[in-house]
Design a protein around this motif. Structure first.
Motif, PDB file in Angstrom:
ATOM      1  N   ARG A 261      -8.687   5.304 -54.465  1.00 16.70           N
ATOM      2  CA  ARG A 261     -10.137   5.133 -54.624  1.00 16.70           C
ATOM      3  C   ARG A 261     -10.813   6.390 -55.176  1.00 16.70           C
ATOM      4  NH1 ARG A 261     -12.219   0.529 -52.057  1.00 16.70           N
ATOM      5  NH2 ARG A 261     -10.500  -0.753 -51.299  1.00 16.70           N
ATOM      6  N   ASP A 262     -10.015   7.275 -55.757  1.00 19.07           N
ATOM      7  CA  ASP A 262     -10.556   8.526 -56.279  1.00 19.07           C
ATOM      8  C   ASP A 262     -10.605   8.571 -57.802  1.00 19.07           C
ATOM      9  OD1 ASP A 262      -7.850   8.566 -56.693  1.00 19.07           O
ATOM     10  OD2 ASP A 262      -7.526  10.585 -55.885  1.00 19.07           O
ATOM     11  N   ARG A 263     -10.402   7.428 -58.472  1.00 23.91           N
ATOM     12  CA  ARG A 263     -10.362   7.429 -59.936  1.00 23.91           C
ATOM     13  C   ARG A 263     -11.777   7.440 -60.514  1.00 23.91           C
ATOM     14  NH1 ARG A 263      -6.545   3.441 -58.455  1.00 23.91           N
ATOM     15  NH2 ARG A 263      -4.392   4.187 -58.666  1.00 23.91           N
ATOM     16  N   LEU A 264     -12.027   8.391 -61.380  1.00 25.35           N
ATOM     17  CA  LEU A 264     -13.346   8.566 -61.988  1.00 25.35           C
ATOM     18  C   LEU A 264     -13.376   8.000 -63.404  1.00 25.35           C
ATOM     19  CD1 LEU A 264     -13.919  12.280 -60.948  1.00 25.35           C
ATOM     20  CD2 LEU A 264     -15.215  10.320 -60.077  1.00 25.35           C
ATOM     21  N   PRO A 265     -14.503   7.513 -63.857  1.00 21.46           N
ATOM     22  CA  PRO A 265     -14.633   7.115 -65.265  1.00 21.46           C
ATOM     23  C   PRO A 265     -14.439   8.328 -66.178  1.00 21.46           C
ATOM     24  CG  PRO A 265     -16.456   6.267 -63.940  1.00 21.46           C
ATOM     25  CD  PRO A 265     -15.722   7.243 -63.091  1.00 21.46           C
ATOM     26  N   VAL A 333     -15.220  14.327 -53.175  1.00 21.37           N
ATOM     27  CA  VAL A 333     -13.826  14.790 -53.181  1.00 21.37           C
ATOM     28  C   VAL A 333     -13.210  14.548 -54.551  1.00 21.37           C
ATOM     29  CG1 VAL A 333     -11.520  14.343 -52.247  1.00 21.37           C
ATOM     30  CG2 VAL A 333     -13.465  14.547 -50.696  1.00 21.37           C
ATOM     31  N   SER A 334     -13.487  13.400 -55.146  1.00 19.79           N
ATOM     32  CA  SER A 334     -12.924  13.053 -56.458  1.00 19.79           C
ATOM     33  C   SER A 334     -13.442  13.996 -57.541  1.00 19.79           C
ATOM     34  CB  SER A 334     -13.269  11.601 -56.801  1.00 19.79           C
ATOM     35  OG  SER A 334     -12.829  10.719 -55.785  1.00 19.79           O
ATOM     36  N   LEU A 335     -14.726  14.309 -57.518  1.00 18.87           N
ATOM     37  CA  LEU A 335     -15.286  15.249 -58.496  1.00 18.87           C
ATOM     38  C   LEU A 335     -14.628  16.619 -58.377  1.00 18.87           C
ATOM     39  CD1 LEU A 335     -19.104  14.404 -58.129  1.00 18.87           C
ATOM     40  CD2 LEU A 335     -17.621  13.781 -60.051  1.00 18.87           C
ATOM     41  N   GLU A 338     -11.031  16.673 -59.631  1.00 16.16           N
ATOM     42  CA  GLU A 338     -10.962  16.671 -61.092  1.00 16.16           C
ATOM     43  C   GLU A 338     -11.117  18.090 -61.647  1.00 16.16           C
ATOM     44  OE1 GLU A 338     -10.458  15.392 -64.911  1.00 16.16           O
ATOM     45  OE2 GLU A 338     -10.118  14.249 -63.062  1.00 16.16           O
ATOM     46  N   ALA A 339     -11.833  18.923 -60.893  1.00 14.78           N
ATOM     47  CA  ALA A 339     -11.996  20.334 -61.286  1.00 14.78           C
ATOM     48  C   ALA A 339     -10.917  21.216 -60.666  1.00 14.78           C
ATOM     49  CB  ALA A 339     -13.384  20.823 -60.873  1.00 14.78           C
ATOM     50  N   ASN A 340      -9.823  20.591 -60.171  1.00 18.19           N
ATOM     51  CA  ASN A 340      -8.710  21.307 -59.538  1.00 18.19           C
ATOM     52  C   ASN A 340      -9.146  22.097 -58.304  1.00 18.19           C
ATOM     53  OD1 ASN A 340      -6.636  20.490 -61.391  1.00 18.19           O
ATOM     54  ND2 ASN A 340      -7.521  21.925 -62.895  1.00 18.19           N
ATOM     55  N   ILE A 341     -10.069  21.530 -57.573  1.00 14.61           N
ATOM     56  CA  ILE A 341     -10.527  22.136 -56.313  1.00 14.61           C
ATOM     57  C   ILE A 341     -10.020  21.277 -55.173  1.00 14.61           C
ATOM     58  CG2 ILE A 341     -12.543  22.742 -54.927  1.00 14.61           C
ATOM     59  CD1 ILE A 341     -14.058  23.207 -57.565  1.00 14.61           C
ATOM     60  N   ASN A 342      -9.359  21.903 -54.222  1.00 14.12           N
ATOM     61  CA  ASN A 342      -8.730  21.205 -53.099  1.00 14.12           C
ATOM     62  C   ASN A 342      -9.796  20.780 -52.087  1.00 14.12           C
ATOM     63  OD1 ASN A 342      -6.785  20.239 -51.284  1.00 14.12           O
ATOM     64  ND2 ASN A 342      -6.591  22.241 -50.305  1.00 14.12           N
ATOM     65  N   ALA A 343     -10.221  19.530 -52.166  1.00 16.79           N
ATOM     66  CA  ALA A 343     -11.291  19.036 -51.294  1.00 16.79           C
ATOM     67  C   ALA A 343     -10.753  17.962 -50.367  1.00 16.79           C
ATOM     68  CB  ALA A 343     -12.437  18.483 -52.132  1.00 16.79           C
TER      69      ALA A 343
END
Length: 632
Positions: A261-265, A333-335, A338-343
């Motif tokens: 459920r973390d897939r972003l457009p 968390v998904s955003l 995507e920026a390679n930040i461990n959330a």
């Protein structure tokens, strides 16, 4: 947990004993200090399998006076996983005579409206007894069928203050090869465990619990009342299976609900990289993405099917621009990922004054979700349902409690931020003038930080200018005053700061009598006092550390000198520190006041010392200076 195993045929047949609800039968000891008495209660959870259970509940409460009228309302929420199969209400007079019966079909049935959900599939059965012939008794009998096991009802016979208990029984019945876990609250005995054919039965009982009275600054209600919380081991709901033997396992269940459920457009992914790829600071990347989330979404609760636990996916939030705490936190968390930040996604029991989870008792008692970026002492916490809060600040809604962080390997118990006294600062500078008639004009600059800026944050974002002005004209403890102007400036950050600028006038603030002016120079920050209590029962809890500093300059009319001035006070003890001092130069009185409160839990026997401490502050805060006209 220790188990007392007793082989019995069955200890107490469900709903089999006729009850006498004559109020004259209530022991005098249970009537003392009580507004209501639980006459009888019997609760039973019957577990059929990891995905099926029945809950039967019957109880009767005698209402002694109107302060317990809230207990006469019956509301039962149900949905596709929790079906209300039976409900019957009865009303008895003071002698125990039945005067009214209400069946399930006669109750109001309506869609559940929590005023924040866009849509949900829950409904409620509701009925209100309107009766003023005190005392009287209401009896409620209900039965529910669970299509899926996750939450079990807990057993808390003491429903509040001034509420006593005559008798209450709690049973959990399960197949002999099934396992439950339980948490015992204050002075609750271990269960009696018996065998009934192919079932194991756990039994608890309570009798003759006297009504409690609230004490100022007491610790949480849960610390003082008996009860039992029960959780399953293996469970299944909505097609998902899980295990609650550990926090790791419960976290795995939540992880599986969120999986995929973390897939972003693609458009959102590009925006993430546009905002962060050229930024080197981790904190700045988090702030930029948090601000982006705030500006492109808003909070709406959606409860459909597994919606109470499973978030809408990130693409849904990106497209529709809304979500509840689960969906927005998952989106955040998904955003960040995507920026390679461990959330991480974090489950929390939210609410000011609420305790966190019990580290030794894995259980799904959560009502909120937030986001965390682990980084040791620089860990960042994000409240994703607010469009106005600062990145990294969670405030009193979720601070200082154990929460469940969901990682790849399952759930981990971690602690949310604890805000120090230095974080929670209220620093006020006042320049004021008193005229010959005692009228006051004051300019006030107050710097509020940490939890001390939460009120001002609400005044900025939650009300309009007229409502804000109306509130400020009731806020200060002056006999009469008028807010002439006000302004706020906000500095966002992990410890946000709001500067408040107020100009006010107050007619006849100082008393003028002949050639004397009587003035209370501590204009605004006056501590309350606590009443003395004999035989204090409960520990004292100061929930938040804070520092209050007031620097006040008051110019009085020319030609006056000091006739009487309060002495300097300086008190320091385990509860905190207090200083107040005065200086008179020219025609201006200077006051410096400092008060630091220490968050801690203190034993009940310290209460007289706390009363003395705040009594001294109360008096010092209200001390007056007497000026006399100089006739030299």
């Amino acid at each position: 947990m220790k188990k007392i195993i007793v082989i019995l045929v069955f200890s107490f047949p469900f709903f089999a004993v006729a009850q006498n609800y004559n109020v004259a039968q209530i022991p005098e000891s249970l009537m003392k200090r009580a507004s209501a008495v639980l006459r009888f209660e019997e609760s039973r959870i019957i577990i059929h399998s990891p995905k099926s259970a029945t809950y039967k509940h019957k109880y009767a409460i005698t209402i002694l006076n109107e302060s317990a009228d809230h207990l006469t309302s019956y509301i039962n929420r149900y949905d596709k996983f929790d079906k209300l199969s039976e409900a019957t209400l009865r009303l008895y007079d003071s002698t125990g005579k039945l005067i009214k019966t209400v069946k399930k079909r006669e109750m109001e049935d309506m869609a559940y409206d929590d005023r924040i959900s866009l849509i949900n599939d829950s409904r409620i059965k509701r009925y209100q007894f309107y009766n003023k012939a005190y005392p009287f008794t209401i009896e409620i009998e209900e039965e529910e069928e669970y299509d899926g096991i996750f939450h079990f009802p807990y057993w808390r016979p003491v429903r509040g203050y001034k509420f006593s208990v005559e008798q209450s029984y709690f049973f959990v019945e399960m197949p002999t090869n099934y396992t439950i876990h339980y948490k015992l609250l204050k002075n609750t005995a271990n269960p009696i465990i018996s065998q009934n054919g192919n079932s194991t039965v756990y039994q608890w009982e309570l009798k003759n619990i006297y009504a409690l009275e609230y004490e100022p600054l007491q610790t949480d209600f849960d610390n003082h009342t008996p009860g039992v919380y029960v959780t399953p081991s293996d469970f299944e709901i909505g097609g998902y299976k899980g295990n609650m033997d550990s926090w790791i396992n419960l976290g795995k269940f939540i992880r599986d609900l969120n999986n995929g459920r973390d897939r972003l457009p693609e458009s959102v992914k590009k925006e993430v990289h546009r905002l962060t790829d050229t930024v080197s600071s981790l904190d700045e990347k988090i702030r930029l993405l948090y601000t982006y989330m705030q500006q492109n979404s808003h909070y709406i609760l959606v409860l459909l099917g597994m919606g109470g636990w499973q978030p809408f996916d990130a693409a849904y939030v990106a497209q529709n621009k809304y979500g509840d705490c689960k969906a927005l936190s998952n989106y955040m968390v998904s955003l960040l990922k995507e920026a390679n930040i461990n959330a991480k996604y974090v489950l929390v029991t939210a609410g000011e004054g609420k305790h966190g989870l019990w580290p030794d008792f894995p259980a799904p008692y959560f009502n909120h979700v937030i986001t965390c970026v682990p980084n040791g002492k620089d860990t960042t916490w994000l409240e994703c349902t607010s469009q106005t809060m600062s990145a990294g600040f969670v405030g009193t809604f979720t601070d200082n409690r154990d929460v469940l962080l969901i990682d790849d390997d399952g759930g981990h118990v971690v602690h949310t931020p604890v805000y120090s006294a230095q974080n929670n600062l209220e620093s006020r500078k006042v320049n004021a003038v008193i005229d010959e008639n005692g009228n006051l004009v004051a300019e006030i600059h107050t710097k509020h930080s940490g939890i001390k800026q939460e009120l001002q944050h609400s005044l900025i974002y939650s009300v309009n200018k007229e409502e804000r002005e109306k509130y400020l004209n009731r806020f200060y403890s002056l006999p009469t005053y008028k807010i002439e102007s006000f302004e706020y400036k906000e500095q966002k950050g992990k410890i946000p700061v709001i500067d408040e600028y107020i100009k006010m006038s107050s007619l006849n603030y100082a008393s003028v009598s002949g050639k004397r002016i009587f003035l209370q120079p501590n204009l605004f920050n006056k501590a309350s006092r606590y009443t003395e209590e004999k035989n204090r029962k409960y520990d004292i809890e100061i929930k938040y550390s804070s520092i209050h500093i007031d620097s006040i300059n008051i110019q009085i009319p020319a030609g006056y000198k000091v006739e009487a001035m309060p002495k300097t006070e300086n008190i320091k003890n385990k509860f905190g520190e207090y200083k107040i001092e005065y200086q008179f130069e020219g025609n201006t009185i200077h006051l410096i006041r400092f008060h630091e409160e220490n968050a801690n839990t203190f034993p009940a026997e310290e209460y007289p010392n706390l009363v003395s401490f705040y009594d001294a502050i109360y008096k010092a805060d209200r001390a007056r200076i007497v000026f006399v006209k100089n006739t030299d």
